[in-house]
Design a protein around this motif. Structure first.
Motif, PDB file in Angstrom:
ATOM      1  N   VAL A  33       0.894  -1.320  -0.037  1.00 37.96           N
ATOM      2  CA  VAL A  33      -0.004  -0.001   0.115  1.00 37.96           C
ATOM      3  C   VAL A  33       0.857   1.336  -0.053  1.00 37.96           C
ATOM      4  CG1 VAL A  33      -1.741   1.217   1.257  1.00 37.96           C
ATOM      5  CG2 VAL A  33      -1.904  -1.092   1.152  1.00 37.96           C
ATOM      6  N   ALA A  34       0.461   2.303  -0.826  1.00 39.42           N
ATOM      7  CA  ALA A  34       1.137   3.336  -0.951  1.00 39.42           C
ATOM      8  C   ALA A  34       0.198   4.456  -1.180  1.00 39.42           C
ATOM      9  CB  ALA A  34       2.275   3.468  -2.282  1.00 39.42           C
ATOM     10  N   TYR A  35       0.892   5.705  -1.013  1.00 38.33           N
ATOM     11  CA  TYR A  35      -0.238   6.798  -1.337  1.00 38.33           C
ATOM     12  C   TYR A  35      -0.032   7.634  -2.356  1.00 38.33           C
ATOM     13  CZ  TYR A  35      -2.873   4.988   2.643  1.00 38.33           C
ATOM     14  OH  TYR A  35      -3.332   4.208   3.694  1.00 38.33           O
ATOM     15  N   VAL A  36      -0.608   8.215  -3.481  1.00 43.46           N
ATOM     16  CA  VAL A  36       0.099   9.102  -4.281  1.00 43.46           C
ATOM     17  C   VAL A  36      -0.908  10.552  -4.148  1.00 43.46           C
ATOM     18  CG1 VAL A  36      -1.767   8.161  -6.070  1.00 43.46           C
ATOM     19  CG2 VAL A  36       0.328   9.200  -6.908  1.00 43.46           C
ATOM     20  N   HIS A  37      -0.154  11.526  -4.490  1.00 43.61           N
ATOM     21  CA  HIS A  37      -0.319  12.804  -4.276  1.00 43.61           C
ATOM     22  C   HIS A  37      -0.695  13.298  -5.670  1.00 43.61           C
ATOM     23  CE1 HIS A  37       0.842  13.398   0.058  1.00 43.61           C
ATOM     24  NE2 HIS A  37       1.543  12.552  -0.208  1.00 43.61           N
ATOM     25  N   VAL A  44      -4.242   9.810  -2.475  1.00 47.99           N
ATOM     26  CA  VAL A  44      -5.115   8.686  -2.890  1.00 47.99           C
ATOM     27  C   VAL A  44      -4.435   7.311  -2.517  1.00 47.99           C
ATOM     28  CG1 VAL A  44      -6.476   7.657  -4.802  1.00 47.99           C
ATOM     29  CG2 VAL A  44      -6.219   9.989  -4.379  1.00 47.99           C
ATOM     30  N   GLN A  45      -5.044   6.338  -2.011  1.00 43.83           N
ATOM     31  CA  GLN A  45      -4.467   5.005  -1.696  1.00 43.83           C
ATOM     32  C   GLN A  45      -4.056   4.305  -2.949  1.00 43.83           C
ATOM     33  OE1 GLN A  45      -6.110   2.696   1.326  1.00 43.83           O
ATOM     34  NE2 GLN A  45      -5.216   0.854   0.907  1.00 43.83           N
ATOM     35  N   MET A  46      -3.045   3.608  -3.059  1.00 47.15           N
ATOM     36  CA  MET A  46      -2.794   2.771  -4.326  1.00 47.15           C
ATOM     37  C   MET A  46      -2.173   1.717  -3.980  1.00 47.15           C
ATOM     38  SD  MET A  46       0.490   4.721  -5.948  1.00 47.15           S
ATOM     39  CE  MET A  46       1.067   3.437  -6.832  1.00 47.15           C
ATOM     40  N   LYS A  47      -1.972   0.594  -4.880  1.00 49.27           N
ATOM     41  CA  LYS A  47      -1.567  -0.672  -4.629  1.00 49.27           C
ATOM     42  C   LYS A  47      -0.084  -0.645  -5.488  1.00 49.27           C
ATOM     43  CE  LYS A  47      -5.314  -3.704  -3.785  1.00 49.27           C
ATOM     44  NZ  LYS A  47      -6.148  -4.664  -4.252  1.00 49.27           N
ATOM     45  N   LEU A  48       1.030  -0.776  -4.825  1.00 47.31           N
ATOM     46  CA  LEU A  48       2.184  -0.716  -5.700  1.00 47.31           C
ATOM     47  C   LEU A  48       2.753  -2.228  -5.700  1.00 47.31           C
ATOM     48  CD1 LEU A  48       4.372   1.111  -6.697  1.00 47.31           C
ATOM     49  CD2 LEU A  48       5.549   1.090  -4.204  1.00 47.31           C
ATOM     50  N   GLN A  49       2.733  -2.592  -7.254  1.00 47.79           N
ATOM     51  CA  GLN A  49       3.304  -4.031  -7.381  1.00 47.79           C
ATOM     52  C   GLN A  49       4.600  -4.022  -7.103  1.00 47.79           C
ATOM     53  OE1 GLN A  49       2.549  -5.650 -11.131  1.00 47.79           O
ATOM     54  NE2 GLN A  49       2.415  -7.614 -10.249  1.00 47.79           N
ATOM     55  N   VAL A  50       5.320  -4.887  -6.103  1.00 44.35           N
ATOM     56  CA  VAL A  50       6.948  -5.069  -5.990  1.00 44.35           C
ATOM     57  C   VAL A  50       7.366  -6.360  -6.554  1.00 44.35           C
ATOM     58  CG1 VAL A  50       8.434  -5.196  -4.060  1.00 44.35           C
ATOM     59  CG2 VAL A  50       6.447  -3.962  -3.886  1.00 44.35           C
ATOM     60  N   ASP A  51       8.203  -6.056  -7.443  1.00 46.51           N
ATOM     61  CA  ASP A  51       8.891  -7.266  -8.019  1.00 46.51           C
ATOM     62  C   ASP A  51       9.515  -8.510  -7.266  1.00 46.51           C
ATOM     63  OD1 ASP A  51       8.139  -6.513 -10.634  1.00 46.51           O
ATOM     64  OD2 ASP A  51       9.936  -5.388 -10.888  1.00 46.51           O
TER      65      ASP A  51
END
Length: 94
Positions: A33-37, A44-51
């Motif tokens: 979980v991360a938040y983008v400005h 806004v909350q977002m899902k960050l895919q981590v390799d």
């Protein structure tokens, strides 16, 4: 500049398995979980895919230039998979 923030509570991975389908092998996805400005009052909350199975540490990031590509029509696109983020430089005003 796009600002992405990871809070200390979000330094963990959510792992999910996608089963095989139509002859394609199954996959394991690691998300954080991360938040983008985006310019509004709140991020806004977002899902960050981590390799890799290693979460990003808490902090402020921006999208790495390797995450962009030029499409077949000459337009700029964000890669659908494999987006990478990098820490914001100390000297950059947030």
């Amino acid at each position: 500049m796009l600002k992405i923030e990871i809070f200390p509570d979000d330094v963990k991975l959510n792992t999910r398995a996608i089963p095989p389908k139509d002859g394609k092998p199954g996959r394991t996805l690691h998300e954080q979980v991360a938040y983008v400005h985006l310019g509004g009052k709140f991020p806004v909350q977002m899902k960050l895919q981590v390799d890799e199975a290693m979460p990003y540490v808490a902090g402020t990031y921006t999208v790495d230039s390797s995450s962009f590509m030029v499409n077949n029509f000459g337009g700029l696109e964000l890669r659908r998979f494999g987006m990478k983020i990098v820490p914001l430089a100390q000297g950059i005003k947030e």
